[in-house]
Enzyme design. Sequence first.
Site, short mmCIF file in Angstrom:
data_model
loop_
_atom_site.label_atom_id
_atom_site.label_comp_id
_atom_site.label_asym_id
_atom_site.label_seq_id
_atom_site.Cartn_x
_atom_site.Cartn_y
_atom_site.Cartn_z
N HIS A 96 0.79 -1.23 0.00
CA HIS A 96 0.00 0.00 0.00
C HIS A 96 0.83 1.28 0.00
CE1 HIS A 96 -4.47 1.07 0.99
NE2 HIS A 96 -4.02 1.65 -0.10
N ASP A 119 -9.98 -0.26 3.75
CA ASP A 119 -8.83 -0.89 4.40
C ASP A 119 -9.21 -1.31 5.82
OD1 ASP A 119 -5.36 0.14 4.03
OD2 ASP A 119 -6.15 -1.46 5.32
N HIS A 121 -7.02 -1.05 8.01
CA HIS A 121 -6.08 -0.16 8.70
C HIS A 121 -6.19 1.28 8.21
CE1 HIS A 121 -4.36 -4.26 8.20
NE2 HIS A 121 -4.10 -4.15 9.49
N ASP A 123 -3.55 3.38 7.92
CA ASP A 123 -2.36 3.72 7.11
C ASP A 123 -1.99 5.19 7.30
OD1 ASP A 123 -2.87 1.46 4.25
OD2 ASP A 123 -2.73 1.14 6.41
N HIS A 136 4.11 0.99 4.34
CA HIS A 136 2.74 0.70 3.91
C HIS A 136 1.71 1.03 5.00
CE1 HIS A 136 1.97 -3.72 5.41
NE2 HIS A 136 2.62 -3.00 6.33
N ASP A 227 -7.34 -1.75 -0.36
CA ASP A 227 -6.42 -2.71 0.26
C ASP A 227 -7.22 -3.98 0.46
OD1 ASP A 227 -4.11 -2.51 3.07
OD2 ASP A 227 -4.97 -4.27 2.09
N ASP A 229 -6.95 -6.33 2.24
CA ASP A 229 -7.15 -6.78 3.62
C ASP A 229 -8.36 -6.12 4.28
OD1 ASP A 229 -4.31 -4.96 5.03
OD2 ASP A 229 -6.41 -4.35 4.94
N GLU A 272 -1.86 -5.01 -1.89
CA GLU A 272 -1.60 -5.94 -0.80
C GLU A 272 -1.99 -7.39 -1.07
OE1 GLU A 272 0.15 -5.36 1.99
OE2 GLU A 272 0.34 -3.20 1.99
N1 LIG Z 1 -0.67 -0.12 11.60
C1 LIG Z 1 0.24 -1.20 11.30
C2 LIG Z 1 -0.26 -2.03 10.13
C3 LIG Z 1 -0.19 -1.32 8.82
C4 LIG Z 1 -0.89 -2.12 7.70
C5 LIG Z 1 -0.65 -1.50 6.35
B1 LIG Z 1 -1.70 -1.89 5.20
O1 LIG Z 1 -3.01 -1.43 5.58
O2 LIG Z 1 -1.35 -1.22 4.01
O3 LIG Z 1 -1.75 -3.28 5.02
C6 LIG Z 1 0.31 -2.17 12.52
C7 LIG Z 1 1.20 -1.66 13.58
N2 LIG Z 1 1.32 -2.54 14.77
C8 LIG Z 1 1.41 -4.00 14.47
C9 LIG Z 1 1.68 -4.83 15.77
C10 LIG Z 1 0.63 -4.54 16.83
C11 LIG Z 1 0.46 -3.04 17.07
C12 LIG Z 1 0.20 -2.33 15.72
C13 LIG Z 1 1.60 -0.58 10.98
O4 LIG Z 1 2.54 -1.31 10.70
O5 LIG Z 1 1.70 0.67 11.02
MN LIG Z 2 -3.45 -0.46 3.54
MN LIG Z 3 -4.57 -2.91 5.49
MN LIG Z 4 -2.08 -5.30 4.17
#
Ligand SMILES: N[C@](CCCC[B-](O)(O)O)(CCN1CCCCC1)C(=O)O
Ligand SMILES: [Mn+2]
Ligand SMILES: [Mn+2]
Ligand SMILES: [Mn+2]
Length: 304
Positions: A96, A119, A121, A123, A136, A227, A229, A272
Amino acid sequence: PSVGVVGIPFSKGQPRGGTEHGPALLRDYGIVERIQDLGNKVTDYGDLTLDAVEDDKPWNKVKNPRTVGQANRKVSECVSKITRDRQIALTLGGDHSIAIGSIHGHAQSCPDLVVVWIDAHADLNTPLSSDSGNIHGMPLSFIVKEMAPYTARLPGFEWCQPCISARDLIYIGLRDVDEAERAYMTECGIASYSMQEVDKYGLPDMMERVLKTVDPTGKRPIHLSFDVDAMDPEYSPSTGTPVHGGLTRREMYYIAEEIAGTGRLSCLDVVEVNPSLGTEADRKKTVRTTVDVVSHFFGKRREG
Ligand SMILES: N[C@](CCCC[B-](O)(O)O)(CCN1CCCCC1)C(=O)O
Ligand SMILES: [Mn+2]
Ligand SMILES: [Mn+2]
Ligand SMILES: [Mn+2]
């Protein structure tokens, strides 16, 4: 309508190899032909050539900043060209982080665009707030103007200026938002229809609210960043950060049909898909569902 497809074989916005094979897999499962068969005029621009930057040291835990920045500059140039030629851009990811270049490029030719971000998340982490250091999880912090006070300029992103206001962004499908992201959403006043609102309002009412909120005039070009997911892992298991309790195939069809129905879809990111994760059956299910959903963004309608 005419569509310009570009593959973005990229995985350096996150640590799980495999998303660089997303474009090839989506093509193998006929994503271009499916869109053509719906009566769209499709130009396939092939895949971008994205190289790693030598000696790309982390910046305060943020991984591959120069490589991600360089790739997104190319994405921006390509999407800018496609949308300038009045084609709907379809970007096949890739993780992403490629949305940084996609939205930046789209905004060069359509400065009045709105962004619908589908999504699990937000992001919305910054290079300072991210616990993973994976870009991402940060793309919108490079793009939303109101995020400037909370973020930092990364090496490799000298070319990238924030290009949308917080009020021009809306989320659908959130169910795994970090504390810092929640704070930024509140601070910046970013609207969100999480899985809770999906359940609370039901899709028809929710989609009406989404479009009224982000584009009350009903005239602005839509940048839809999808995304996979956002979907429940039951439908898209082969993705890097799956989260239970997501959107079903039918719910994604409805959302896609509503967006297509506006006639204002101007760029669609599909990101993704990670063919390296899960079983062969998982991979097949993920890519088949994704291609089906994308067909509903480009005119496939269950009512005929
Ligand atoms: N918010 C996360 C996940 C991001 C997903 C990106 B996408 O939407 O493009 O796939 C998770 C951060 N973190 C993971 C362990 C537990 C606490 C949160 C991060 O890495 O920043
Ligand atoms: Mn994403
Ligand atoms: Mn995501
Ligand atoms: Mn993802």
